[in-house]
Design a protein around this motif. Sequence first.
Motif, PDB file in Angstrom:
ATOM      1  N   ILE A 514      34.544  20.846 -14.159  1.00 37.05           N
ATOM      2  CA  ILE A 514      33.820  21.488 -15.187  1.00 37.05           C
ATOM      3  C   ILE A 514      34.827  22.463 -15.787  1.00 37.05           C
ATOM      4  O   ILE A 514      35.424  23.282 -15.060  1.00 37.05           O
ATOM      5  N   SER A 518      30.882  26.750 -12.483  1.00 37.24           N
ATOM      6  CA  SER A 518      29.961  25.609 -12.192  1.00 37.24           C
ATOM      7  C   SER A 518      28.620  26.129 -11.585  1.00 37.24           C
ATOM      8  O   SER A 518      27.799  25.234 -10.819  1.00 37.24           O
ATOM      9  N   ARG A 519      28.443  27.285 -11.892  1.00 37.70           N
ATOM     10  CA  ARG A 519      26.741  27.674 -11.806  1.00 37.70           C
ATOM     11  C   ARG A 519      26.072  27.836 -13.119  1.00 37.70           C
ATOM     12  O   ARG A 519      26.540  28.547 -14.034  1.00 37.70           O
ATOM     13  N   VAL A 526      27.409  22.208 -20.708  1.00 39.03           N
ATOM     14  CA  VAL A 526      28.451  22.355 -19.702  1.00 39.03           C
ATOM     15  C   VAL A 526      29.581  21.391 -20.360  1.00 39.03           C
ATOM     16  O   VAL A 526      29.169  20.315 -20.902  1.00 39.03           O
ATOM     17  N   ARG A 577      25.502  17.387  -8.109  1.00 45.17           N
ATOM     18  CA  ARG A 577      26.894  16.908  -8.322  1.00 45.17           C
ATOM     19  C   ARG A 577      26.936  16.310  -9.758  1.00 45.17           C
ATOM     20  O   ARG A 577      25.785  15.523 -10.142  1.00 45.17           O
ATOM     21  N   LEU A 578      27.961  16.548 -10.478  1.00 44.34           N
ATOM     22  CA  LEU A 578      27.792  16.133 -11.585  1.00 44.34           C
ATOM     23  C   LEU A 578      28.795  14.885 -11.732  1.00 44.34           C
ATOM     24  O   LEU A 578      30.070  15.040 -11.273  1.00 44.34           O
ATOM     25  N   LEU A 592      28.073  21.039  -8.902  1.00 39.80           N
ATOM     26  CA  LEU A 592      27.515  21.879  -9.553  1.00 39.80           C
ATOM     27  C   LEU A 592      26.043  22.553  -9.307  1.00 39.80           C
ATOM     28  O   LEU A 592      25.311  21.863  -8.405  1.00 39.80           O
TER      29      LEU A 592
END
Length: 649
Positions: A514, A518-519, A526, A577-578, A592
């Motif tokens: 990312i 990641s928040r 994103v 999770r991405l 994520l």
Amino acid sequence: MSAPRPSLRVRLTSALVAVVAALGLTMTPAVATAAVEFTGVGAPSISGTGIVGSTFTASYDASTTSPTPTSVDYDWYRVDTGALVQEGGSTLVASQALLGTGVYVLATLREPSTPSYRTTNSPFSATVRLGEFAGVRAPSISGSGIVGSSFTASYDASGTTPAPTTVAFDWYRYDTGALVQEGGSTFVATEALLGVGVYVLATLSAPGVQDYRTINSPFSATVRLGEFTGVGAPSIAGSGVVGSTFTASYDASGTTPTPTSVTFDWYRVDTGALVQEGGATLVATEALLGTGVYVLATLSAPDALDVVTTNSPFSAAVRLGEFSSVGTPVVEGSGVVGTTLGVALDTSDTVPAPTTVRFTWYRVDTGAEVLDDADSLLVTSELLGTPVYVVATLEAPGTQSYVTANSAFSATVHLRSFVPGDAPTLGGRNVLGGVLTASIDLATWTPEPTAVAWQWRLEDGTPIAGATSAQLAMTADLAGEVVFAEATLSAPDTQPYVVATAPSGRIAVPGIAIDGSSRVLPGATVSVEAWGLLLDTEYALELRSTPLALGTAVSTAEGTIDAQVTIPTTAEIGAHRLALLLDGQEVASVPLEVVAAAPAPVAPQPGAAVPAAPSALPQTGAADASVPAALAALLLVLGVTLVLRRRPA
């Protein structure tokens, strides 16, 4: 003429001896029990010819016997009956009583401190027989042959052993072979013998020796009225090889009167039959094989009685010719299965020139015949691993067939080898989820392979289980490995050939990251980067664990993705999770966290207390949510927007 045949009793006795010898008769006496016994005891032996009047000698080799015997006593026994012949003595005189049988001995070993020991019997001696004359020659006849004169027979015993004590002569006509006179060393020429001569056979006798009947003497002078003097025997020249010519001649230099004509008659040696009447030459034919010829010459002159000479010495025996200067065959060829071996024999120096040459082929490993009467051999797989060799049989008219020595061994029969062509190559993408494909251009190989067997291996040569096709899927267990494909090429009658591709690159594991924090908030956009992907391939993006589709993206020619996705507003607050997916299978993911929005600040009222500063962490609970609610309403109107953009190439 040969000596008389042995009597029936002698022949039966000899047969009995042969049977006993074949059965390996031994006589082993019982050995008395004693505290100390001889050891290393062998059998005695006998030497001697067995001729009547000669001596047999017994001996015992004590070199291996312990203790050494101080005396050895011998007892002599007949072979045919086992009867004792002589008790004691190391020698025995062969007597006529033993004719037709042999003897053996038993030895008794003696030594003061050891019990006597009776050995096994010796091997049988030679069979006792009458002696034979040696150095026997033909008798001779002297005398003019004039009617009324005497012929005298004599035998020169100077070289004969033993010297005969009596010599008896029998007289025969040479024209018919009829007996003319039995006994007597002289014979009177009579008119009944006019025109012919005589010959004698001598019978030699001596004590203890078999009577011997000699060969015939040379023919006497022809019985005649007035006659030539100084008449010799004609002679024959010639090799005796079938097809060659014998030539008869007569040396008249010492003959009186000088003959005005000499005619020759030719006879077989073996039967005395007339072969040719007249002629100074005779062609050796196959009908005469194995025998020679002789000639009688008839001398003629005016006022002289025709005279027939004694026979010439025998010619050379008629025989087939023999090849000379014969070489050995030479085998040529590679020995490759499917090719032909050839053989040749240089006969340019061979005499006579062969009219036929037959080649026979043999295996080297077993000596078995492979092919007969052929100057070439098709090499088959049945001969794999062995060479072959050839022998040649030469033939020509009037010549003995000749089998040459074998040729040198051929090359060992083996499968042909490929002439290598292009090496196999790899195609495809060595990344997780991809497929590598091995290929090879078979048309560049000689011979062209008819089959290819593939085996994929790791960089260190370890075979990959089940990977035996031209394609290899890049599975998770291969991540980080280097692989190559090994091709085994085959074709009929050809040695298999193994060739490998160059190694692949290390199999890459797709990655995803990312770009930024990641928040994120629900509904946030994103930026995502991914690498190590298949080229120009569509991937899906999802938010997991409860899957929420975020859209798709196509990888670049470098195997990367640079995309933007929007987090659904419905995404649950918490850790996610991405994930990047190919054909529904997750190939990479990145953590994520979806977080709740912070509450909007409230303006202070006059006189009201100033609120404390908010903490760094977002607040959750019942704060004023009017702004987020308005934002959510806007997003619902506009819809979830996914913006994808390609990273520049």
